[in-house]
Design a protein around this motif. Structure first.
Motif, PDB file in Angstrom:
ATOM      1  N   ALA A 190     102.235 -22.530  -3.266  1.00 55.21           N
ATOM      2  CA  ALA A 190     101.015 -22.116  -4.156  1.00 55.21           C
ATOM      3  C   ALA A 190     101.085 -20.752  -4.421  1.00 55.21           C
ATOM      4  O   ALA A 190     100.824 -20.285  -5.478  1.00 55.21           O
ATOM      5  CB  ALA A 190      99.863 -22.554  -3.607  1.00 55.21           C
ATOM      6  N   LEU A 191     101.226 -19.745  -3.657  1.00 58.92           N
ATOM      7  CA  LEU A 191     101.208 -18.269  -3.788  1.00 58.92           C
ATOM      8  C   LEU A 191     102.237 -17.777  -4.572  1.00 58.92           C
ATOM      9  O   LEU A 191     102.282 -17.108  -5.543  1.00 58.92           O
ATOM     10  CB  LEU A 191     101.525 -17.524  -2.131  1.00 58.92           C
ATOM     11  N   LEU A 192     103.542 -18.559  -4.439  1.00 59.48           N
ATOM     12  CA  LEU A 192     104.870 -18.518  -5.201  1.00 59.48           C
ATOM     13  C   LEU A 192     104.528 -18.605  -6.766  1.00 59.48           C
ATOM     14  O   LEU A 192     104.832 -17.890  -7.611  1.00 59.48           O
ATOM     15  CB  LEU A 192     106.112 -19.064  -4.766  1.00 59.48           C
ATOM     16  N   GLY A 193     103.962 -19.780  -6.980  1.00 63.88           N
ATOM     17  CA  GLY A 193     103.574 -20.390  -8.133  1.00 63.88           C
ATOM     18  C   GLY A 193     102.493 -19.240  -9.064  1.00 63.88           C
ATOM     19  O   GLY A 193     102.687 -18.982 -10.072  1.00 63.88           O
ATOM     20  N   LEU A 194     101.383 -19.271  -8.191  1.00 67.33           N
ATOM     21  CA  LEU A 194     100.310 -18.096  -8.594  1.00 67.33           C
ATOM     22  C   LEU A 194     100.844 -16.931  -9.120  1.00 67.33           C
ATOM     23  O   LEU A 194     100.438 -16.233 -10.292  1.00 67.33           O
ATOM     24  CB  LEU A 194      99.183 -17.925  -7.613  1.00 67.33           C
ATOM     25  N   MET A 195     101.745 -16.050  -8.126  1.00 72.78           N
ATOM     26  CA  MET A 195     102.702 -14.797  -8.557  1.00 72.78           C
ATOM     27  C   MET A 195     103.190 -15.029  -9.853  1.00 72.78           C
ATOM     28  O   MET A 195     102.992 -14.205 -10.535  1.00 72.78           O
ATOM     29  CB  MET A 195     103.168 -14.445  -7.564  1.00 72.78           C
ATOM     30  N   ASP A 196     104.069 -16.102  -9.633  1.00 77.70           N
ATOM     31  CA  ASP A 196     104.986 -16.079 -11.037  1.00 77.70           C
ATOM     32  C   ASP A 196     104.142 -16.519 -12.155  1.00 77.70           C
ATOM     33  O   ASP A 196     104.438 -15.777 -13.406  1.00 77.70           O
ATOM     34  CB  ASP A 196     105.865 -17.297 -10.652  1.00 77.70           C
ATOM     35  N   GLY A 197     103.265 -17.293 -12.437  1.00 74.56           N
ATOM     36  CA  GLY A 197     102.371 -17.586 -13.365  1.00 74.56           C
ATOM     37  C   GLY A 197     101.482 -16.684 -13.800  1.00 74.56           C
ATOM     38  O   GLY A 197     101.440 -16.218 -15.092  1.00 74.56           O
ATOM     39  N   SER A 198     100.851 -15.671 -13.130  1.00 68.72           N
ATOM     40  CA  SER A 198     100.155 -14.652 -13.230  1.00 68.72           C
ATOM     41  C   SER A 198     100.799 -13.588 -13.887  1.00 68.72           C
ATOM     42  O   SER A 198     100.447 -12.843 -14.782  1.00 68.72           O
ATOM     43  CB  SER A 198      99.413 -14.147 -12.120  1.00 68.72           C
ATOM     44  N   VAL A 199     102.130 -13.292 -13.580  1.00 68.38           N
ATOM     45  CA  VAL A 199     102.810 -12.072 -13.810  1.00 68.38           C
ATOM     46  C   VAL A 199     103.848 -12.543 -15.073  1.00 68.38           C
ATOM     47  O   VAL A 199     103.897 -11.682 -16.073  1.00 68.38           O
ATOM     48  CB  VAL A 199     103.554 -11.407 -12.633  1.00 68.38           C
ATOM     49  N   SER A 200     104.559 -13.631 -15.019  1.00 67.61           N
ATOM     50  CA  SER A 200     105.430 -13.946 -15.992  1.00 67.61           C
ATOM     51  C   SER A 200     104.838 -14.113 -17.464  1.00 67.61           C
ATOM     52  O   SER A 200     105.571 -13.882 -18.192  1.00 67.61           O
ATOM     53  CB  SER A 200     106.306 -15.127 -15.544  1.00 67.61           C
ATOM     54  N   THR A 201     103.714 -14.444 -17.434  1.00 65.99           N
ATOM     55  CA  THR A 201     103.098 -14.705 -18.644  1.00 65.99           C
ATOM     56  C   THR A 201     102.316 -13.660 -19.217  1.00 65.99           C
ATOM     57  O   THR A 201     102.097 -13.733 -20.331  1.00 65.99           O
ATOM     58  CB  THR A 201     101.966 -16.028 -18.579  1.00 65.99           C
ATOM     59  N   LEU A 202     101.942 -12.579 -18.414  1.00 61.52           N
ATOM     60  CA  LEU A 202     101.417 -11.451 -19.231  1.00 61.52           C
ATOM     61  C   LEU A 202     102.109 -10.686 -20.266  1.00 61.52           C
ATOM     62  O   LEU A 202     101.474 -10.659 -21.399  1.00 61.52           O
ATOM     63  CB  LEU A 202     101.252 -10.317 -18.041  1.00 61.52           C
ATOM     64  N   ALA A 203     103.458 -10.547 -20.106  1.00 62.55           N
ATOM     65  CA  ALA A 203     104.131 -10.229 -21.370  1.00 62.55           C
ATOM     66  C   ALA A 203     104.071 -10.885 -22.656  1.00 62.55           C
ATOM     67  O   ALA A 203     103.848 -10.205 -23.863  1.00 62.55           O
ATOM     68  CB  ALA A 203     105.660  -9.519 -20.774  1.00 62.55           C
TER      69      ALA A 203
END
Length: 168
Positions: A23-36
């Motif tokens: 879950a943490l892996l997903g939250l980190m990736d989703g939160s950061v990868s979609t910003l740009a």
């Protein structure tokens, strides 16, 4: 032959390994990868609904990609990380959620209001990720806050910068 019962400490470690870490892996990736892509789209189009659909596409695409990557990474037998389906679903859902949280403000018609709300959501997301890392992964709080904020901040600033390139 009956297997020995797990101790409370072993059960907690297994929970972290099989549920919290994906879950943490997903939250980190989703939160950061979609910003740009989200903030670049908002800056380039100046239209909240277009930015929303870019964020939606990035969030769902990242969720599917991360879910598959986690599910296909190992069968869990050697690592003890749990079943591939469970890990994949947890990671995929958390990735999509992490991306959608700061995308939802773009349902607001006013671009400046949407941007300011999204900025606030990003800050809350990053602090929540840092807290989860601190609580479950036993990371040092200030160190993890620094790491998450710097990493997320770099991607955030990249999105803002890219969103200004197409503006004449």
């Amino acid at each position: 032959m009956e297997q020995p019962k797990q101790t409370q400490s072993e059960a907690a470690a297994q929970y972290v390994l099989q549920k919290v870490q994906p879950a943490l892996l997903g939250l980190m990736d989703g939160s950061v990868s979609t910003l740009a892509p989200l903030f670049a789209a908002a800056g380039l189009t100046h239209q909240t609904h277009k930015a929303f659909f870019v964020g939606l596409a990035a969030s769902l695409g990242a969720g599917i990609s991360m879910g598959l990557a986690e599910a296909l990474s190992d069968d869990g037998l050697v690592t003890g990380r749990g079943t591939p389906l469970s890990r994949g679903l947890i990671t995929g859902f958390a990735t999509a959620l992490g991306g959608m949280l700061h995308t939802l403000p773009f349902l607001i018609d006013n671009l400046q209001a949407a941007l300011h709300m999204a900025y606030a959501v990003v800050v809350v997301e990053l602090f929540a990720i840092a807290y989860i890392r601190f609580k479950f992964m036993k990371s040092a709080l200030w160190s993890t806050i620094f790491q998450v904020i710097v990493g997320g901040g770099i991607v955030f600033l990249l999105g803002i910068w890219l969103g200004t390139l197409g503006v004449s």
